[in-house]
Design an enzyme around this catalytic site. Structure first.
Site: not given
Ligand code: ARG
Length: 459
Positions: A155, A276, A282, A284, A289
């Site tokens: 969970h 970014s 940033k 990333n 993704e």
């Protein structure tokens, strides 16, 4: 004029011509189409349907066309509709009437069924190599982190301590199954359909086994209707590829989480991250993704082919031309994702201290306290309740279970003694789980050993 233009009085409408043509996407099967034609022409010569000289001339010219295509010297024509007729047109342009004999006893229906099988089995072989490389990378990371303790989750809540090696081995198991699934898909795909003709086979005495053997097929199809209209293997491959993408995506999701400030279990290498355009701080995890995002297209490809096939009466219908863009996209996507995913894994930095820290809070050893009480003759259900109360107390006093004083332990159960501290430290918790499939070092070594044998045997 079209190769099939005899019964037509008018030319094809330009819109229809473009609409109907598949050359822009099926040209990638040029090699398979040519090799298939070489086998067919050789067989025609062997069976006496055409002369040996004609057969040899066709074969020789097909190889010349192959070379021209590979050197970028050939031009594909929308007008010639698809790869099959483009190559036949090139052949006829070179050797005239003899070239016109190649298509004897053959239909584009069994031709395309042949080509797509040959094309996809080659793609499967390439994908298998990529999975092998991924398995090797995973084994290396696991082998280097047999004692790197981290929290295991259910969970997405900290559950029990495991090791990074153990976590990675879960993916080794998944990608091993993917390997077997692909190999299995390949087996069912590797059946030779030529000789099925348009739908009802042929009157010529073809040697289908010869063609199958020449093209490295394991068997020939046993029903001509099915031979031309079966696309199960395309669907099956799209399914196998979807499962691979699903596995990659789950892993990517975890890596994205682990790469956050909050978890900070891993740090993606600069070479595999992007910045970014506005926020200077940033870095990333775009690769992870994007892979997670690309799963959608592969699932879409699967649904698309499934849906296209569901209402098609036997045998061939033009709807089936639609299988190609989908399965090509699925194959391309997987081939794009696997190597970049492996690169990302190979280069990422592991923050082992944070993993250990993560395993330390959150009562990951609560089950082990209960098991300790069981060893002191308390029934498990009762032990569970005692530990539940301990956790409640620990939460209120802001302590970990292993930070309890002896007095605090005694207040919870008088069966607890000094050996509790050793019994519930994280290392003991992990090492105690040494049954096969568990996170203890020896158990993980067995899993890795199995993986090594698997790689040697299956690739
Ligand atoms: N381009 C076609 C396909 O991919 C080849 C078969 C065409 N057959 C036909 N009867 N029109 O399905």
């Amino acid at each position: 004029m079209k190769l099939w233009g005899g019964r037509f009085e008018k030319g094809t409408d330009e819109l229809v011509n473009d609409f109907n043509s598949s050359i822009r996407f099926d040209k990638r099967m040029y090699k398979q189409d040519i090799l298939g034609s070489v086998a067919h022409a050789t067989m025609l010569g062997n069976c006496g349907v055409i002369t040996k000289e004609e057969s040899e001339l066709i074969v020789k010219t097909l190889y010349i066309i192959l070379e021209e295509i590979e050197n970028g010297k050939a031009e594909f024509l929308i007008d010639a509709e698809d790869i099959h007729m483009n190559i036949e047109t090139m052949l006829i342009a070179k050797i005239g009437d003899t070239g016109k004999k190649l298509h004897t006893g053959r239909s584009r229906n069994d031709q395309v069924a042949l080509d797509i099988r040959m094309y996809l089995r080659d793609e499967i072989d390439e994908i298998l190599i990529m999975i092998k490389n991924l398995l090797l990378s995973l084994s290396k990371i696991a082998g280097d982190n047999l004692e790197t303790i981290m929290p295991g989750y259910t969970h997405l809540q900290k559950a029990q301590p495991i090791t990074l090696a153990h976590h990675i081995c879960a993916y080794i198991e998944m990608f091993s199954r993917d390997t077997l699934r692909l190999k299995d898909t390949r087996k069912r795909m590797n059946i030779m359909p030529l000789g099925s003709g348009a739908l009802a086979a042929t009157t010529y005495p073809f040697d289908r086994e010869f063609v199958a053997e020449k093209l490295s097929f394991d068997d020939i199809t046993y029903n001509s209707l099915d031979g031309v209209s079966d696309r199960d293997f395309v669907i099956e491959l799209a399914g196998s590829l979807s499962i691979i993408m699903m596995h990659l995506s789950r892993f990517c999701e975890e890596l994205i989480l682990w790469n956050t400030n909050e978890f900070s279990f891993v740090e993606m290498d600069d070479s595999c991250s992007t910045g970014s355009s506005i926020m200077p701080q940033k870095k990333n995890p775009d690769v992870a993704e994007l892979i997670r995002g690309k799963v959608g297209r592969v699932y879409g490809d699967l649904m698309s082919i499934l849906t296209t096939m569901k209402g098609i009466p036997l045998a061939y219908n033009k709807d089936m031309q639609e299988d190609k863009e989908c399965i090509f996209d699925a194959v391309d996507t997987v081939k794009l994702c696997l190597p970049v995913f492996t690169k990302m894994l190979d280069t990422m930095k592991l923050n082992k201290e944070n993993m250990l820290k993560g395993a330390s809070g959150g009562f990951t050893n609560a089950t082990d306290v209960a098991d300790y009480l069981v060893r002191k003759n308390i029934p498990f259900r009762q032990a569970h309740e005692i530990v539940g109360k301990m956790v409640l107390y620990a939460t209120k006093t802001n302590k970990a279970l292993d930070e309890f004083t002896m007095e605090e332990f005694k207040n919870c159960s008088n069966k607890i003694e000094d050996d509790i501290y050793e019994a519930i430290n994280l290392k003991t918790c992990v090492e105690g789980r040494k049954i096969i499939g568990g996170p203890a070092k020896d158990a993980v070594l067995k899993t890795l050993d199995k993986c090594k044998t698997f790689i040697e045997k299956e690739f």
